[in-house]
Design a protein around this motif. Structure first.
Motif, PDB file in Angstrom:
ATOM      1  N   GLU A 122       0.830  -1.210   0.000  1.00  0.00           N
ATOM      2  CA  GLU A 122       0.000   0.000   0.000  1.00  0.00           C
ATOM      3  C   GLU A 122       0.863   1.257   0.000  1.00  0.00           C
ATOM      4  O   GLU A 122       0.583   2.224  -0.719  1.00  0.00           O
ATOM      5  N   LEU A 123       1.911   1.255   0.794  1.00  0.00           N
ATOM      6  CA  LEU A 123       2.774   2.432   0.890  1.00  0.00           C
ATOM      7  C   LEU A 123       3.580   2.667  -0.379  1.00  0.00           C
ATOM      8  O   LEU A 123       3.889   3.816  -0.730  1.00  0.00           O
ATOM      9  N   LEU A 124       3.914   1.620  -1.083  1.00  0.00           N
ATOM     10  CA  LEU A 124       4.739   1.756  -2.292  1.00  0.00           C
ATOM     11  C   LEU A 124       3.901   2.030  -3.536  1.00  0.00           C
ATOM     12  O   LEU A 124       4.448   2.452  -4.562  1.00  0.00           O
ATOM     13  N   ALA A 125       2.599   1.808  -3.464  1.00  0.00           N
ATOM     14  CA  ALA A 125       1.742   1.936  -4.655  1.00  0.00           C
ATOM     15  C   ALA A 125       1.807   3.316  -5.323  1.00  0.00           C
ATOM     16  O   ALA A 125       1.840   3.405  -6.556  1.00  0.00           O
ATOM     17  N   PRO A 126       1.857   4.426  -4.556  1.00  0.00           N
ATOM     18  CA  PRO A 126       1.915   5.750  -5.225  1.00  0.00           C
ATOM     19  C   PRO A 126       3.267   6.071  -5.844  1.00  0.00           C
ATOM     20  O   PRO A 126       3.433   7.117  -6.467  1.00  0.00           O
ATOM     21  N   ASP A 127       4.252   5.206  -5.664  1.00  0.00           N
ATOM     22  CA  ASP A 127       5.592   5.395  -6.199  1.00  0.00           C
ATOM     23  C   ASP A 127       6.199   6.688  -5.641  1.00  0.00           C
ATOM     24  O   ASP A 127       6.275   6.848  -4.443  1.00  0.00           O
ATOM     25  N   ILE A 128       6.591   7.637  -6.520  1.00  0.00           N
ATOM     26  CA  ILE A 128       7.292   8.839  -6.057  1.00  0.00           C
ATOM     27  C   ILE A 128       6.339   9.968  -5.648  1.00  0.00           C
ATOM     28  O   ILE A 128       6.794  11.015  -5.196  1.00  0.00           O
ATOM     29  N   VAL A 129       5.042   9.765  -5.783  1.00  0.00           N
ATOM     30  CA  VAL A 129       4.080  10.836  -5.493  1.00  0.00           C
ATOM     31  C   VAL A 129       3.844  10.934  -3.983  1.00  0.00           C
ATOM     32  O   VAL A 129       3.389   9.958  -3.359  1.00  0.00           O
ATOM     33  N   PRO A 130       4.131  12.081  -3.358  1.00  0.00           N
ATOM     34  CA  PRO A 130       3.904  12.231  -1.913  1.00  0.00           C
ATOM     35  C   PRO A 130       2.420  12.053  -1.595  1.00  0.00           C
ATOM     36  O   PRO A 130       1.573  12.764  -2.149  1.00  0.00           O
ATOM     37  N   THR A 131       2.123  11.112  -0.702  1.00  0.00           N
ATOM     38  CA  THR A 131       0.732  10.725  -0.475  1.00  0.00           C
ATOM     39  C   THR A 131       0.368  10.634   1.004  1.00  0.00           C
ATOM     40  O   THR A 131      -0.760  10.937   1.390  1.00  0.00           O
ATOM     41  N   PHE A 132       1.302  10.219   1.853  1.00  0.00           N
ATOM     42  CA  PHE A 132       0.995   9.897   3.243  1.00  0.00           C
ATOM     43  C   PHE A 132       1.602  10.924   4.203  1.00  0.00           C
ATOM     44  O   PHE A 132       2.754  11.327   4.045  1.00  0.00           O
ATOM     45  N   THR A 133       0.831  11.330   5.204  1.00  0.00           N
ATOM     46  CA  THR A 133       1.374  12.220   6.234  1.00  0.00           C
ATOM     47  C   THR A 133       2.339  11.433   7.123  1.00  0.00           C
ATOM     48  O   THR A 133       2.298  10.199   7.168  1.00  0.00           O
ATOM     49  N   PRO A 134       3.205  12.146   7.849  1.00  0.00           N
ATOM     50  CA  PRO A 134       4.103  11.440   8.770  1.00  0.00           C
ATOM     51  C   PRO A 134       3.361  10.549   9.755  1.00  0.00           C
ATOM     52  O   PRO A 134       3.807   9.436  10.071  1.00  0.00           O
ATOM     53  N   ALA A 135       2.211  11.021  10.225  1.00  0.00           N
ATOM     54  CA  ALA A 135       1.443  10.230  11.197  1.00  0.00           C
ATOM     55  C   ALA A 135       0.947   8.924  10.572  1.00  0.00           C
ATOM     56  O   ALA A 135       1.010   7.865  11.204  1.00  0.00           O
ATOM     57  N   VAL A 136       0.475   8.999   9.346  1.00  0.00           N
ATOM     58  CA  VAL A 136      -0.007   7.801   8.662  1.00  0.00           C
ATOM     59  C   VAL A 136       1.151   6.842   8.401  1.00  0.00           C
ATOM     60  O   VAL A 136       1.016   5.619   8.564  1.00  0.00           O
TER      61      VAL A 136
END
Length: 345
Positions: free
Chosen positions: A261-275
């Protein structure tokens, strides 16, 4: 045993054959690109938009040569190699490039300081990009750009994603650029893909982002370090660099169940530090609470995969070259350059 006369005749015959082969090889590269499909349309566009007579564009294309080595360079390898971050990194984050980078920084300290003040780009990042691209001007490329771009526009190899339209557009931009500047289209040298100057700008990027840093009325990315430095800074600024946002943040993977799940967006910033933290990634660096990050996978061949969190400005660096390896190498080099320079000063 051959007599001297026979040996002489044999030598002449061999020389003749070799010369004939050389001529044939040379002739094989003399494709008339002016006759290629889309050439006339491009010439008409340049005439309408730039005022360049269509006949001049077609004459340029007649003088362009097919470069087999360029065709070969964009073809996929016959055997698929495993991506290896360690090998890639060692090409760029290495002692010579660091030493030359600090020398470049010292020699252009005032210019870099001005560029940082004007555009908000850290000096070490500007230096690192020029270092990765050309080792501070040592390797700007030996291919005639007209030939490279014409080859890739009109003779792009089959069997892979066709990028001929991109290179046709860059060829058009290159001819327009040469018409607007001091550049001679028959003499400009660059990379096999048509990138030019200290910062290896594609022609369209030169037109869109290059600036006259030294105020002499000419943008010269080959000979003016000030122009090159300001242009790299402008490119990053226009593409959204923001002071205070993260570049790369070291991480520890505490659990792996959320990696897909974390790698799916590739280089696009998607997740906050908390997530990120909730999903098992501990961040070892400063971030803003509301900024977005991407988990970057650094494959290391047969060795254990490494990871880093790429922030907003990491993504901005990928606008220069759309590769996570590239962006991470630039940013690691920038850190090494700053560390070395701080130690020396």
């Amino acid at each position: 045993m051959l007599t001297p006369i026979i040996r002489s005749i044999a030598s002449i015959l061999i020389s003749t054959v070799l010369c004939t082969q050389a001529v044939r090889a040379q002739d094989a590269n003399k494709v008339n690109f002016a006759n290629q499909q889309q050439a006339a349309a491009m010439a008409e566009r340049l005439q309408a938009k730039e005022g360049i007579p269509a006949s001049e564009t077609l004459e340029l294309l007649r003088q362009a040569e097919l470069l087999p080595q360029v065709v070969k360079a964009v073809q996929p390898a016959k055997t698929k190699s495993v991506r290896n971050w360690d090998r890639y990194r060692n090409n760029f984050v290495e002692p010579y490039r660091i030493r030359k980078g600090v020398e470049f920084w010292e020699a252009n300290a005032d210019t870099l300081k001005e560029a940082e003040a004007h555009y908000g780009i850290p000096q070490e990042v500007i230096v690192a990009i020029i270092g990765v691209e050309t080792i501070y001007g040592q390797h700007i490329g030996n291919y005639r750009v007209l030939d490279s771009l014409a080859t890739l526009a009109f003779a792009y190899p089959a069997g892979q994603r066709d990028r001929s339209e991109f290179f046709l557009s860059e060829l058009e931009s290159f001819i327009a650029l040469c018409n607007k500047t001091h550049l001679n289209a028959l003499e400009v040298k660059g990379s096999y893909a048509g990138a030019i100057g200290l910062g290896q700008f594609m022609p369209s990027s030169w037109i869109a982002y290059a600036v006259d840093g030294d105020g002499d009325g000419v943008v010269d990315l080959f000979n003016s370090r000030r122009d090159a430095i300001f242009s790299v800074a402008n490119f990053l600024k226009v593409h959204g660099w923001e002071n205070g946002k993260a570049t790369r943040v070291l991480v520890e993977i505490e659990r792996t169940d959320n990696l897909p799940e974390l790698l799916a967006p590739d280089i696009v910033p998607t997740f906050t530090p908390a997530v990120m933290q909730e999903k098992g990634v501990a961040l070892n660096g400063d971030t803003l609470p509301d900024e977005k990050l991407a988990l970057i996978e650094l494959v290391r061949g047969d060795a254990e995969t490494a990871y880093v969190a790429g922030g907003h400005n990491f993504y901005v660096v990928t606008r220069y070259n759309r590769s996570s390896f590239y962006a991470n190498a630039v940013l690691e080099l920038s850190e090494a350059l700053k560390l070395r320079r701080d130690m020396l000063n």
